[in-house]
Scaffold this motif. Structure first.
Motif, PDB file in Angstrom:
ATOM      1  N   SER A   1      27.350  18.507  90.832  1.00 15.57           N
ATOM      2  CA  SER A   1      28.349  18.256  91.865  1.00 15.57           C
ATOM      3  C   SER A   1      29.150  19.524  92.109  1.00 15.57           C
ATOM      4  N   ALA A   2      29.469  19.777  93.363  1.00 20.81           N
ATOM      5  CA  ALA A   2      30.229  20.976  93.726  1.00 20.81           C
ATOM      6  C   ALA A   2      31.711  20.842  93.391  1.00 20.81           C
ATOM      7  N   LYS A   3      32.189  19.640  93.115  1.00 18.62           N
ATOM      8  CA  LYS A   3      33.623  19.409  92.935  1.00 18.62           C
ATOM      9  C   LYS A   3      34.216  20.277  91.836  1.00 18.62           C
ATOM     10  N   SER A   4      33.496  20.405  90.709  1.00 17.87           N
ATOM     11  CA  SER A   4      34.045  21.144  89.572  1.00 17.87           C
ATOM     12  C   SER A   4      34.101  22.647  89.821  1.00 17.87           C
ATOM     13  N   PHE A   5      33.488  23.136  90.882  1.00 18.74           N
ATOM     14  CA  PHE A   5      33.476  24.564  91.207  1.00 18.74           C
ATOM     15  C   PHE A   5      34.892  25.088  91.427  1.00 18.74           C
ATOM     16  N   THR A   6      35.799  24.205  91.877  1.00 22.08           N
ATOM     17  CA  THR A   6      37.166  24.632  92.204  1.00 22.08           C
ATOM     18  C   THR A   6      38.229  23.940  91.343  1.00 22.08           C
ATOM     19  N   THR A   7      37.833  23.418  90.195  1.00 20.86           N
ATOM     20  CA  THR A   7      38.801  22.782  89.293  1.00 20.86           C
ATOM     21  C   THR A   7      38.807  23.503  87.956  1.00 20.86           C
ATOM     22  N   ASP A   8      39.859  23.300  87.186  1.00 22.46           N
ATOM     23  CA  ASP A   8      39.947  23.907  85.862  1.00 22.46           C
ATOM     24  C   ASP A   8      38.990  23.227  84.891  1.00 22.46           C
ATOM     25  N   PRO A   9      38.431  23.998  83.951  1.00 20.40           N
ATOM     26  CA  PRO A   9      37.634  23.371  82.895  1.00 20.40           C
ATOM     27  C   PRO A   9      38.533  22.622  81.928  1.00 20.40           C
ATOM     28  N   GLU A  10      37.944  21.742  81.150  1.00 23.52           N
ATOM     29  CA  GLU A  10      38.669  21.017  80.113  1.00 23.52           C
ATOM     30  C   GLU A  10      38.087  21.408  78.763  1.00 23.52           C
ATOM     31  N   PHE A  11      38.988  21.677  77.813  1.00 22.27           N
ATOM     32  CA  PHE A  11      38.574  22.136  76.495  1.00 22.27           C
ATOM     33  C   PHE A  11      38.963  21.119  75.424  1.00 22.27           C
ATOM     34  N   ASP A  12      38.262  21.208  74.312  1.00 21.72           N
ATOM     35  CA  ASP A  12      38.565  20.395  73.147  1.00 21.72           C
ATOM     36  C   ASP A  12      38.473  21.319  71.944  1.00 21.72           C
ATOM     37  N   GLU A  13      38.823  20.806  70.781  1.00 21.98           N
ATOM     38  CA  GLU A  13      38.710  21.594  69.559  1.00 21.98           C
ATOM     39  C   GLU A  13      37.916  20.797  68.543  1.00 21.98           C
ATOM     40  N   VAL A  14      36.859  21.414  68.032  1.00 25.17           N
ATOM     41  CA  VAL A  14      36.008  20.771  67.035  1.00 25.17           C
ATOM     42  C   VAL A  14      35.936  21.680  65.812  1.00 25.17           C
ATOM     43  N   LYS A  15      36.444  21.177  64.692  1.00 29.86           N
ATOM     44  CA  LYS A  15      36.462  21.942  63.438  1.00 29.86           C
ATOM     45  C   LYS A  15      37.109  23.310  63.631  1.00 29.86           C
ATOM     46  N   GLY A  16      38.200  23.323  64.363  1.00 25.97           N
ATOM     47  CA  GLY A  16      38.959  24.551  64.564  1.00 25.97           C
ATOM     48  C   GLY A  16      38.394  25.497  65.599  1.00 25.97           C
ATOM     49  N   LYS A  17      37.327  25.093  66.292  1.00 22.18           N
ATOM     50  CA  LYS A  17      36.715  25.962  67.292  1.00 22.18           C
ATOM     51  C   LYS A  17      36.875  25.363  68.668  1.00 22.18           C
ATOM     52  N   LYS A  18      37.278  26.208  69.641  1.00 27.42           N
ATOM     53  CA  LYS A  18      37.428  25.738  71.012  1.00 27.42           C
ATOM     54  C   LYS A  18      36.052  25.489  71.612  1.00 27.42           C
ATOM     55  N   VAL A  19      35.873  24.304  72.180  1.00 32.52           N
ATOM     56  CA  VAL A  19      34.623  23.978  72.857  1.00 32.52           C
ATOM     57  C   VAL A  19      34.954  23.423  74.237  1.00 32.52           C
ATOM     58  N   VAL A  20      33.964  23.436  75.095  1.00 31.08           N
ATOM     59  CA  VAL A  20      34.152  22.963  76.465  1.00 31.08           C
ATOM     60  C   VAL A  20      33.829  21.479  76.532  1.00 31.08           C
ATOM     61  N   ASP A  21      34.785  20.718  77.064  1.00 31.46           N
ATOM     62  CA  ASP A  21      34.562  19.292  77.255  1.00 31.46           C
ATOM     63  C   ASP A  21      34.018  19.014  78.659  1.00 31.46           C
ATOM     64  N   GLU A  22      34.574  19.683  79.661  1.00 28.62           N
ATOM     65  CA  GLU A  22      34.097  19.586  81.040  1.00 28.62           C
ATOM     66  C   GLU A  22      34.100  20.979  81.651  1.00 28.62           C
ATOM     67  N   VAL A  23      33.003  21.359  82.261  1.00 26.64           N
ATOM     68  CA  VAL A  23      32.931  22.658  82.928  1.00 26.64           C
ATOM     69  C   VAL A  23      33.722  22.606  84.233  1.00 26.64           C
ATOM     70  N   GLY A  24      34.470  23.668  84.494  1.00 23.41           N
ATOM     71  CA  GLY A  24      35.198  23.799  85.746  1.00 23.41           C
ATOM     72  C   GLY A  24      35.339  25.265  86.093  1.00 23.41           C
ATOM     73  N   GLY A  25      35.638  25.535  87.352  1.00 24.52           N
ATOM     74  CA  GLY A  25      35.728  26.913  87.797  1.00 24.52           C
ATOM     75  C   GLY A  25      34.353  27.555  87.842  1.00 24.52           C
ATOM     76  N   HIS A  26      34.332  28.860  88.107  1.00 24.11           N
ATOM     77  CA  HIS A  26      33.059  29.560  88.198  1.00 24.11           C
ATOM     78  C   HIS A  26      33.274  31.047  87.977  1.00 24.11           C
ATOM     79  N   ILE A  27      32.199  31.745  87.715  1.00 24.48           N
ATOM     80  CA  ILE A  27      32.247  33.192  87.558  1.00 24.48           C
ATOM     81  C   ILE A  27      32.514  33.816  88.932  1.00 24.48           C
ATOM     82  N   ALA A  28      33.415  34.772  88.966  1.00 22.04           N
ATOM     83  CA  ALA A  28      33.792  35.394  90.246  1.00 22.04           C
ATOM     84  C   ALA A  28      32.555  35.895  90.991  1.00 22.04           C
ATOM     85  N   GLY A  29      32.498  35.563  92.271  1.00 22.24           N
ATOM     86  CA  GLY A  29      31.397  35.998  93.107  1.00 22.24           C
ATOM     87  C   GLY A  29      30.189  35.083  93.105  1.00 22.24           C
ATOM     88  N   SER A  30      30.239  34.004  92.339  1.00 21.36           N
ATOM     89  CA  SER A  30      29.083  33.101  92.244  1.00 21.36           C
ATOM     90  C   SER A  30      28.773  32.435  93.574  1.00 21.36           C
TER      91      SER A  30
END
Length: 327
Positions: free
Chosen positions: A51-80
């Motif tokens: 879905s294109a919707k997440s292209f313009t929204t912030d990602p969501e992060f979580d923490e697993v065993k002290g490490k930051k992980v991505v819960d939902e992808v959001g945004g994009h690499i500049a120029g994509s």
């Protein structure tokens, strides 16, 4: 003196051309986040999402065993640039049947790529979401379609957008600006990379190549099936390649294994990494990673994908075998 200057100028021109070609070269069919970050100005980033919707929204992060992980992808690499996975496969009529999820015809795919804003002058790096194996298969499917239509300057980002964000690399949320690119299909490699149901039926009869089933084992054994596959079991002589043996997880990102590991994984499941092969699944997406492993990672140039897979095979009422009794 004039001759010397002419030779020098010619040599310089050759040198600059070689340097330019080298600058545009990809290190291989897979690139990592560090390479992409260092070479963003030399490539086109093609973001592939459901879905294109997440292209313009912030990602969501979580923490697993002290490490930051991505819960939902959001945004994009500049120029994509952006493509939605649901748009890259189409319904085609084959022998009187309407077969879903097929690769578009050459001219149609070319226009799709141009409409996404992709040009022909820079290599393409495909960036899948990367949170699930299906995300990776989606990206591999697009990669296969590019290769089918003659594009060699293309690579996959290992771990996808999930790996990029997990490492704290920068992202933007800019709205996509419409652009028409000038990418052209350089060749039609259907004979080399594409198998149809007639090809597969001949393989079953003559045992001229190995068939590889890229689905989960419960589907291979006929304990369950997808609703667009009209019988249980697998194609006769096929060997299963269990999807859970084809990747590793780094935090929340799905990443590929090494070539040597893949070679061992295939051999452990009775698959010859170097033999002529046709891979299939339910509809031609899940088999894209097995094809990529054989062809691009292990260099098996005799690997093809049965694009219609079991959807087409069972539409044509061709037989499956090996269904375990559910009674």
């Amino acid at each position: 003196m004039r001759l010397w200057k002419q030779v020098a100028a010619t040599t310089l021109a050759w040198g600059l051309a070689a340097a330019s070609a080298l600058a545009q070269a990809l290190p291989g069919p897979v690139v990592n986040t560090a390479w992409l970050a260092a070479n963003l100005d030399k490539v086109q980033v093609l973001d592939l999402r459901g879905s294109a919707k997440s292209f313009t929204t912030d990602p969501e992060f979580d923490e697993v065993k002290g490490k930051k992980v991505v819960d939902e992808v959001g945004g994009h690499i500049a120029g994509s640039r952006l493509m939605e996975f649901k748009t890259i496969r189409v319904e085609r009529e084959i022998n009187g049947n309407k077969v879903k999820y097929m690769v578009p015809e050459r001219a149609v795919f070319e226009k799709m790529v141009q409409d996404a804003g992709i040009d022909g002058d820079k290599p393409i790096v495909i960036v899948p979401v990367g949170l699930s194996l299906s995300d990776v298969n989606d990206g591999m499917r697009l990669y296969w379609q590019f290769k089918l239509y003659g594009e060699d300057k293309v690579a996959m980002l290992d771990g996808g957008m999930a790996a990029w964000l997990q490492e704290g690399r920068p992202y933007v949320k800019d709205a996509l600006v419409a652009k028409v690119g000038n990418w052209k299909s350089a060749a039609d490699r259907t004979a080399q990379l594409f198998a149809d149901s007639t090809d597969v039926a001949a393989i079953v009869e003559k045992k001229s190549a190995q068939l590889i089933d890229g689905r989960e084992l419960p589907q291979f054994h006929g304990l369950m099936k997808r609703d667009y596959v009209y019988a249980y079991g697998h194609i006769d002589t096929a060997k299963p390649l269990s999807p859970d043996t084809t990747y590793k997880k780094d935090g929340s990102a799905i990443k590929l294994l090494s070539a040597n590991t893949y070679r061992g994984v295939l051999q452990a499941q009775g698959i010859d990494p170097a033999a002529p092969s046709v891979v299939y699944c339910n509809s031609g997406a899940q088999s894209s990673l097995p094809w990529f492993i054989l062809s691009e990672v292990l260099g098996n140039q005799s690997a093809k994908q049965f694009d219609g897979s079991l959807h087409q095979w069972t539409l044509e009422k061709r037989p499956l075998v090996g269904a375990v009794s559910l009674n």
